[in-house]
Design a protein around this motif. Structure first.
Motif, PDB file in Angstrom:
ATOM      1  N   THR A 144      85.633  26.042 -66.423  1.00 49.09           N
ATOM      2  CA  THR A 144      84.790  25.502 -67.494  1.00 49.09           C
ATOM      3  C   THR A 144      84.064  26.643 -68.200  1.00 49.09           C
ATOM      4  OG1 THR A 144      82.875  25.323 -66.057  1.00 49.09           O
ATOM      5  CG2 THR A 144      84.348  23.408 -66.149  1.00 49.09           C
ATOM      6  N   ARG A 145      83.571  26.328 -69.388  1.00 53.83           N
ATOM      7  CA  ARG A 145      82.814  27.347 -70.120  1.00 53.83           C
ATOM      8  C   ARG A 145      81.595  27.800 -69.311  1.00 53.83           C
ATOM      9  NH1 ARG A 145      81.716  28.570 -76.241  1.00 53.83           N
ATOM     10  NH2 ARG A 145      80.047  30.061 -75.941  1.00 53.83           N
ATOM     11  N   TYR A 148      82.710  30.271 -66.718  1.00 55.96           N
ATOM     12  CA  TYR A 148      82.966  31.602 -67.293  1.00 55.96           C
ATOM     13  C   TYR A 148      81.652  32.309 -67.613  1.00 55.96           C
ATOM     14  CZ  TYR A 148      87.950  30.349 -68.083  1.00 55.96           C
ATOM     15  OH  TYR A 148      89.267  30.010 -67.938  1.00 55.96           O
ATOM     16  N   GLU A 149      80.659  31.542 -68.081  1.00 57.09           N
ATOM     17  CA  GLU A 149      79.359  32.152 -68.406  1.00 57.09           C
ATOM     18  C   GLU A 149      78.708  32.732 -67.150  1.00 57.09           C
ATOM     19  OE1 GLU A 149      77.483  28.897 -70.427  1.00 57.09           O
ATOM     20  OE2 GLU A 149      78.229  29.563 -72.396  1.00 57.09           O
ATOM     21  N   GLU A 186      91.358  26.447 -75.432  1.00 56.33           N
ATOM     22  CA  GLU A 186      89.897  26.289 -75.394  1.00 56.33           C
ATOM     23  C   GLU A 186      89.289  27.333 -74.443  1.00 56.33           C
ATOM     24  OE1 GLU A 186      88.597  22.283 -74.557  1.00 56.33           O
ATOM     25  OE2 GLU A 186      86.546  22.969 -74.130  1.00 56.33           O
ATOM     26  N   CYS A 187      89.950  27.517 -73.292  1.00 62.72           N
ATOM     27  CA  CYS A 187      89.480  28.537 -72.345  1.00 62.72           C
ATOM     28  C   CYS A 187      89.459  29.913 -73.004  1.00 62.72           C
ATOM     29  CB  CYS A 187      90.379  28.580 -71.120  1.00 62.72           C
ATOM     30  SG  CYS A 187      90.220  27.147 -70.052  1.00 62.72           S
ATOM     31  N   ARG A 189      89.273  30.721 -76.141  1.00 63.73           N
ATOM     32  CA  ARG A 189      88.187  30.811 -77.148  1.00 63.73           C
ATOM     33  C   ARG A 189      86.832  30.964 -76.463  1.00 63.73           C
ATOM     34  NH1 ARG A 189      91.265  26.820 -79.844  1.00 63.73           N
ATOM     35  NH2 ARG A 189      89.971  25.204 -78.912  1.00 63.73           N
ATOM     36  N   ASP A 190      86.614  30.201 -75.394  1.00 63.66           N
ATOM     37  CA  ASP A 190      85.347  30.300 -74.655  1.00 63.66           C
ATOM     38  C   ASP A 190      85.150  31.713 -74.122  1.00 63.66           C
ATOM     39  OD1 ASP A 190      84.763  27.654 -75.071  1.00 63.66           O
ATOM     40  OD2 ASP A 190      85.434  26.973 -73.083  1.00 63.66           O
ATOM     41  N   ILE A 194      82.061  34.183 -75.154  1.00 62.68           N
ATOM     42  CA  ILE A 194      81.068  34.600 -74.154  1.00 62.68           C
ATOM     43  C   ILE A 194      80.891  36.117 -74.152  1.00 62.68           C
ATOM     44  CG2 ILE A 194      80.712  34.757 -71.640  1.00 62.68           C
ATOM     45  CD1 ILE A 194      82.044  31.894 -71.532  1.00 62.68           C
TER      46      ILE A 194
END
Ligand code: 5AD
Length: 351
Positions: A144-145, A148-149, A186-187, A189-190, A194
């Motif tokens: 998930t975003r 990753y954060e 989407e991953c 891009r995230d 980040i």
């Protein structure tokens, strides 16, 4: 076709039909491949001189929740002997690697539920505390975003997540229904949003691939402008649904490496293990066609034979991190040398 190569080199992107024609022509025409390699090689040398960046690959787990049809560590392969490293093992791999001259470590593994955000953040902090001068790359699949954060905040610098193919129908041919191209994109891009130096990539010769799907891959790379691109031939694994499919072509892989170099002159492009596994001199030929990175295996010896994404995967000789002398010698044979530096994207690239 030579004019198309010049266009790409000059930053003018051909449209999809023209790119597909170029890819098809390169598959058939050795002279065109030679021309592309020469242009790509000069673009590489202009930017990076004779330097080749090395990354120490630590394969931390071959447990995987996914079921990619091409991959030997897919969930449904009951024949795969599963393992997972302990944090201390990963740390001793890094210590050994730092001593050998590695300044980037790549933690790569299947999508293993053991690696929660808390566990990974702990590993990342420990590795970065022990090696503050080294870059840490993660290659652990889709998360998930928020996850990753957390990993970025813990200190990871880069993330590799191959897109596999930029064509949604082709993606669906390579993966079970639960895995979608939309989610993969989407991953990616995230990750980039980040702040990770982000890598994507694809296999050459995967079942169902066509000049058109490859043209789509190139268009995607031109739009996304990744820091890194992992690109290697598809190689069948005997315990997967693609066991009977032919391997990708070394020549077409080299041609695509050259096109990617012309498209993204500053990209970090590995001559992959798959390329070296399919042809004895694959790694050298990759470097001469536009690659500028090699990723020797730094995993503990006892697990190296188990991270089998495809049949006959190389993990010894110049592919093994402890044999850096052999790698150096082979690179010297083609006028290249190992650079001891982090080798960040867009960073100082020449010593
Ligand atoms: N042949 C070549 N590359 C493979 N990968 C997985 N299975 C294979 C195979 N059979 C690549 C995929 C994946 C990465 C971990 O390895 O591109 O993203």
């Amino acid at each position: 076709m030579n004019a198309l190569l010049e266009d790409i080199r000059a930053g003018r992107l051909p449209d999809k039909p023209a790119l597909a024609r170029l890819v098809a022509a390169g598959a058939a025409d050795a002279a065109l491949r030679g021309r592309a390699a020469a242009l790509a090689r000069s673009a590489t040398e202009e930017r990076f001189g004779d330097g080749v960046f090395i990354r120490g690959l630590i394969e931390c787990s071959n447990y995987c929740a996914n079921d990619c049809l091409y991959c030997g560590i897919r969930r449904s392969n009951r024949g795969a002997e599963r393992y997972r490293l302990a944090k201390e093992q990963a740390l001793s791999c890094c210590a050994a690697g730092a001593g050998l001259g590695f300044r980037t470590f790549v933690l790569q593994g299947g999508e293993d539920a053991y690696f929660t955000d808390a566990v990974l953040a702990d590993w990342i902090r420990a590795i970065k505390a022990a090696h503050p001068d080294c870059a840490l790359t993660l290659s652990l699949g889709e998360r998930t975003r928020a996850s990753y954060e957390t990993l970025f905040a813990a200190g990871a610098d880069r993330y590799l997540l191959r897109h596999e193919t930029a064509d949604a129908a082709h993606y669906a041919r390579l993966h079970p229904p639960g895995q979608t191209l939309a989610s993969r994109m989407e991953c990616l891009r995230d990750l980039r949003a980040i702040g990770f130096q982000t890598g994507c990539g694809f296999m050459v010769g995967s079942p169902g691939q066509t000049p058109e799907t490859l043209a789509e891959d190139l268009l995607f790379l031109a739009r996304f402008r990744p820091a890194m691109v992992g690109l290697g031939p598809f190689i069948p694994h005997r315990d997967t649904p693609f066991a009977g499919e032919p391997a990708g072509s070394v020549e077409l892989t080299l041609f695509l490496l050259s096109l990617v170099r012309l498209l993204l002159p500053g990209a970090l492009l590995p001559a992959t293990t798959a390329l070296g596994s399919l042809a004895e001199d694959g790694r050298e030929r990759g470097l001469l066609a536009g690659a500028n990175v090699v990723m020797p295996n730094l995993s503990p010896r006892e697990v190296r034979g188990k991270y089998l994404l495809y049949d006959n995967k190389l993990s010894s000789a110049a592919e093994a991190a402890e044999n850096l002398a052999e790698l150096r010698q082979r690179l010297a044979g083609i006028g290249r040398r190992v650079v001891v530096a982090r080798g960040d994207y867009g960073g100082q690239t020449l010593e």
